[in-house]
Motif scaffolding. Structure first.
Motif, PDB file in Angstrom:
ATOM      1  N   GLU A 328      45.866  63.707  42.740  1.00 29.37           N
ATOM      2  CA  GLU A 328      46.180  65.114  42.975  1.00 29.37           C
ATOM      3  C   GLU A 328      47.684  65.240  43.189  1.00 29.37           C
ATOM      4  OE1 GLU A 328      43.770  66.711  46.103  1.00 29.37           O
ATOM      5  OE2 GLU A 328      41.980  66.773  44.837  1.00 29.37           O
ATOM      6  N   GLN A 366      39.576  76.279  56.455  1.00 31.06           N
ATOM      7  CA  GLN A 366      39.536  75.019  55.716  1.00 31.06           C
ATOM      8  C   GLN A 366      40.863  74.680  55.032  1.00 31.06           C
ATOM      9  OE1 GLN A 366      36.026  74.087  53.455  1.00 31.06           O
ATOM     10  NE2 GLN A 366      34.801  75.625  54.515  1.00 31.06           N
ATOM     11  N   VAL A 367      41.762  75.639  54.968  1.00 32.77           N
ATOM     12  CA  VAL A 367      43.079  75.352  54.390  1.00 32.77           C
ATOM     13  C   VAL A 367      44.141  75.824  55.375  1.00 32.77           C
ATOM     14  CG1 VAL A 367      44.663  75.733  52.469  1.00 32.77           C
ATOM     15  CG2 VAL A 367      42.200  75.658  52.045  1.00 32.77           C
ATOM     16  N   ASN A 389      51.037  76.430  51.515  1.00 27.84           N
ATOM     17  CA  ASN A 389      49.781  76.432  50.756  1.00 27.84           C
ATOM     18  C   ASN A 389      49.108  77.797  50.833  1.00 27.84           C
ATOM     19  OD1 ASN A 389      50.189  73.705  50.258  1.00 27.84           O
ATOM     20  ND2 ASN A 389      48.840  73.049  51.922  1.00 27.84           N
ATOM     21  N   ILE A 393      48.268  80.493  47.792  1.00 26.57           N
ATOM     22  CA  ILE A 393      46.919  80.997  47.500  1.00 26.57           C
ATOM     23  C   ILE A 393      46.938  82.518  47.401  1.00 26.57           C
ATOM     24  CG2 ILE A 393      44.593  81.286  48.455  1.00 26.57           C
ATOM     25  CD1 ILE A 393      44.841  78.450  49.607  1.00 26.57           C
ATOM     26  N   TYR A 437      37.328  79.020  45.220  1.00 34.60           N
ATOM     27  CA  TYR A 437      37.966  78.027  46.084  1.00 34.60           C
ATOM     28  C   TYR A 437      38.649  76.920  45.253  1.00 34.60           C
ATOM     29  CZ  TYR A 437      33.645  75.327  45.372  1.00 34.60           C
ATOM     30  OH  TYR A 437      32.594  74.653  44.809  1.00 34.60           O
ATOM     31  N   THR A 438      38.123  76.675  44.038  1.00 41.83           N
ATOM     32  CA  THR A 438      38.774  75.700  43.158  1.00 41.83           C
ATOM     33  C   THR A 438      40.106  76.247  42.666  1.00 41.83           C
ATOM     34  OG1 THR A 438      36.638  74.827  42.446  1.00 41.83           O
ATOM     35  CG2 THR A 438      38.530  74.342  41.045  1.00 41.83           C
ATOM     36  N   ASP A 440      41.955  78.366  44.223  1.00 44.63           N
ATOM     37  CA  ASP A 440      42.863  78.317  45.373  1.00 44.63           C
ATOM     38  C   ASP A 440      43.458  76.917  45.523  1.00 44.63           C
ATOM     39  OD1 ASP A 440      42.172  80.937  45.823  1.00 44.63           O
ATOM     40  OD2 ASP A 440      40.886  80.524  47.563  1.00 44.63           O
ATOM     41  N   GLY A 441      42.589  75.923  45.404  1.00 46.59           N
ATOM     42  CA  GLY A 441      43.060  74.547  45.558  1.00 46.59           C
ATOM     43  C   GLY A 441      44.043  74.134  44.484  1.00 46.59           C
ATOM     44  N   SER A 446      45.580  70.743  44.836  1.00 45.74           N
ATOM     45  CA  SER A 446      44.374  69.947  44.994  1.00 45.74           C
ATOM     46  C   SER A 446      43.360  70.444  43.973  1.00 45.74           C
ATOM     47  CB  SER A 446      43.818  70.059  46.421  1.00 45.74           C
ATOM     48  OG  SER A 446      43.312  71.356  46.658  1.00 45.74           O
ATOM     49  N   SER A 447      42.181  69.844  43.952  1.00 49.67           N
ATOM     50  CA  SER A 447      41.091  70.257  43.045  1.00 49.67           C
ATOM     51  C   SER A 447      41.404  70.012  41.573  1.00 49.67           C
ATOM     52  CB  SER A 447      40.744  71.745  43.253  1.00 49.67           C
ATOM     53  OG  SER A 447      40.386  71.993  44.592  1.00 49.67           O
TER      54      SER A 447
END
Length: 612
Positions: A328, A366-367, A389, A393, A437-438, A440-441, A446-447
């Motif tokens: 990542e 969670q973030v 981050n 988002i 959420y993917t 966003d990551g 990430s993701s």
């Protein structure tokens, strides 16, 4: 008396009648001549059969016993750097083989066929040959004697990878001393004059002459060539000068030129070794490119190995992490997210965004950002410079997932660069219909999964004026331009020049707002972006709790980038961020590269712009 004589006379008469008559001399001679004639007729018939009727067959059998054949290996093509300096070449070497039976019989191959002179010569031959071998190959005569004196063997390998000229010197001494029993088998040796330099890129060739990794393997068809063959008449003394000789010459391999600068490669590798010591990291890599052409100037890995002796290398250190390892990207991904947002007109650098203290999924935070804060407001520029981050988002949610995915794909994510290196990974870019959420990551790194070569090429496109150039490491074959199969090197525009200029400005603000000296290079304005992410643990199919991959990309001069340096460090023990671990590597390599390529220093100094 009369009766007695009569009896004796009758007995003599019977004896005369019982004696065999003597054969006639003429008759006896005739029989002998007939026998001789029959024998000669049989011999003549056999001679007629051998010399006339079956002559081709017997001639072929005799020729087969006299003929020898050997493969003439093609010389593998050279690999050179961008300036023509040799990175890999093939040396003419041979395997020295002994025939003890020939040595111990002076070429007669049977003790019964030896003359007294043969026996005299053969008695001292092993010792004489051993002394010649020790003189030219090293070691002591005694170390060669067991192999030279094995009367049961006709084949003993004495030494491998012997320079052809060395064997020529051995043979010359043998001829002067009228010695037999040593021959050569052509077996070229691949040499890498710079040892471990760029070994993870170049690869290696095994003892059998077969490519086993790196460019040596991926370019095998070009480099290897086609072997030839020689068939010749021979005797115990070697090739018969006026005998039949059929020669099919080998076709040597093609020479390959790389974009790599071996001096820059050496500097990069040395800096990586220091990084491993300083950080206690598991591995590291650094990539140096020209963002305006896609040319790779250095592709360094650590730990590495020596292509001359791959057997001593660790299997985990013999691949190319820059093209093969996926991870990542962390916040380096924000360069591409902001490029998409700016190019599409979705945001403006001065646009203000309200940022929450966390992002919740299923009513749970969670973030978070790397620093603790409540609800804050930053300009888009500040979101990038402070690497928020949460702010990223909020901004990415303004663009549709399909459009965002289209930009990432245009930057080359989720697909091989087809740079020409074996084992290149595609990375992972989720489909356009990804979950929220993917999305966003992915926006903050990430993701998704990338390779270093993918990421460097993508960032290069974002800062060079907006044009994607496929990364290249192979530039020529036999001096002519070369493009690897399946690679499209046609430049393509991804974002506008204006958007690219805005991205460069954001990256400069990120560098200007860092306190570390790793983000300043004397005489040049630079742009940078750091990244930190957790490594994926395949054992638990989850993110590792304590293993990180950290990175930093830097470009300079920011007004017109000429050099891009991307450093990645896996699992450092000392330091836990791209700024602390990878940025110093980026800085030192960039500071060496700029003057090396005579890049004109910046004429002005960078100015900090509002972040809030």
């Amino acid at each position: 008396m009369t009766a007695t004589r009569s009896t004796a006379s009758r007995q003599l008469s019977r004896l005369r009648r019982a004696r065999l008559p003597l054969a006639s001399p003429v008759r006896r001679t005739r029989v002998l001549l007939i026998v001789i004639a029959v024998v000669f007729s049989l011999c003549a018939g056999r001679a007629l059969q051998v010399q006339a009727l079956d002559a081709p067959t017997y001639a072929e059998q005799a020729a087969d016993q006299m003929q020898q054949s050997q493969v003439l290996p093609a010389l593998r093509g050279d690999i050179t750097d961008r300036y023509g300096d040799i990175l890999a070449f093939t040396e003419q070497t041979v395997t020295v083989v002994a025939d003890p039976k020939m040595i111990l019989t002076n070429g007669k191959m049977s003790t019964g066929a030896m003359t007294s002179l043969d026996r005299e010569v053969a008695a001292g031959a092993p010792q004489q040959l051993a002394q010649i071998l020790a003189k030219h190959l090293g070691s002591t005569p005694e170390s060669y004697l067991p192999q030279l004196s094995d009367a049961k063997s006709s084949y003993k390998v004495i030494a491998k990878r012997v320079p052809a000229q060395t064997f020529a010197d051995i043979q010359a001494e043998m001829n002067d001393a009228n010695l037999l029993g040593l021959r050569r088998i052509t077996a070229p040796t691949r040499r890498y004059p710079n040892g471990g330099l760029a070994s993870n890129l170049i690869g290696w060739v095994n003892e059998e002459g077969n490519a086993a990794g790196g460019l040596e393997l991926s370019l095998e068809k070009l480099l290897k060539g086609t072997d030839g063959k020689e068939v010749y008449d021979s005797s115990p003394n070697g090739k018969i000068p006026l005998g039949d000789n059929v020669l099919i010459p080998p076709q040597n391999g093609h020479n390959v030129g790389l974009t790599i600068d071996s001096s820059m490669q050496l500097l990069a590798e040395q800096r990586l070794k220091k990084a491993l010591v300083d950080s206690g990291a598991e591995a590291a890599a650094v990539l140096v490119t020209n963002p305006n052409t896609g040319e790779v100037l250095a592709m360094a890995n650590a730990p590495s190995f020596d292509s001359n002796d791959p057997g001593k290398g660790d299997a985990d250190d013999m691949g190319n992490r820059i093209t093969n390892n996926v991870y990542e990207p962390g916040s380096v991904q924000k360069v591409l997210t902001f490029a998409a947002l700016l190019d599409s007109g979705t945001i403006d650098p001065d646009e203000k965004v309200d940022i929450p203290s966390c992002v919740k999924y299923d009513n749970r935070c969670q973030v978070h950002d790397s620093w603790t804060h409540g609800e804050i407001t930053l300009r888009a520029r500040g979101v990038f410079a402070k690497s928020s981050n949460l702010g990223t988002i909020m901004l990415a949610r303004k663009m549709s997932k399909e459009q965002l995915h289209s930009y990432y794909s245009a930057f080359g994510l989720g697909q091989r660069t087809n740079i020409g290196v074996n084992g290149e990974s595609t990375g992972l870019l989720p489909k356009a219909n990804m979950a929220d959420y993917t999305r966003d990551g992915i926006a903050f790194g990430s993701s998704l999964a990338v390779t270093a070569i993918q990421n460097a090429a993508a960032v290069g496109a974002a800062v060079n004026g907006g044009v994607y150039h496929a990364p290249t490491v192979i530039s020529t074959v036999d001096g002519q331009p070369y493009t690897p199969p399946n690679q499209d090197t046609t430049p393509r525009r991804v974002i506008s020049e204006q958007a690219s200029e805005q991205v460069r400005s954001l990256m400069e603000q990120q560098a200007l707002n860092q306190s570390s000296a790793a983000f300043t290079v004397n005489g040049y304005r630079i742009g940078s972006k750091t990244g930190t992410a957790r490594l994926f643990d395949s054992g638990c199919n989850c993110y590792s709790k304590d293993k990180l991959v950290v990175s930093t990309v830097g470009v300079a001069p920011i007004e017109n980038p000429q050099v891009l340096v991307y450093a990645v460090v896996w699992n450092p023990k000392n330091g836990s961020s791209g700024a602390a671990v990878a940025a110093p590597v980026m800085h030192d390599v960039l500071a060496l590269a700029l003057p090396r390529y005579a890049v004109t220093p910046s004429s002005t100094k960078g100015v900090k712009l509002p972040l809030k």
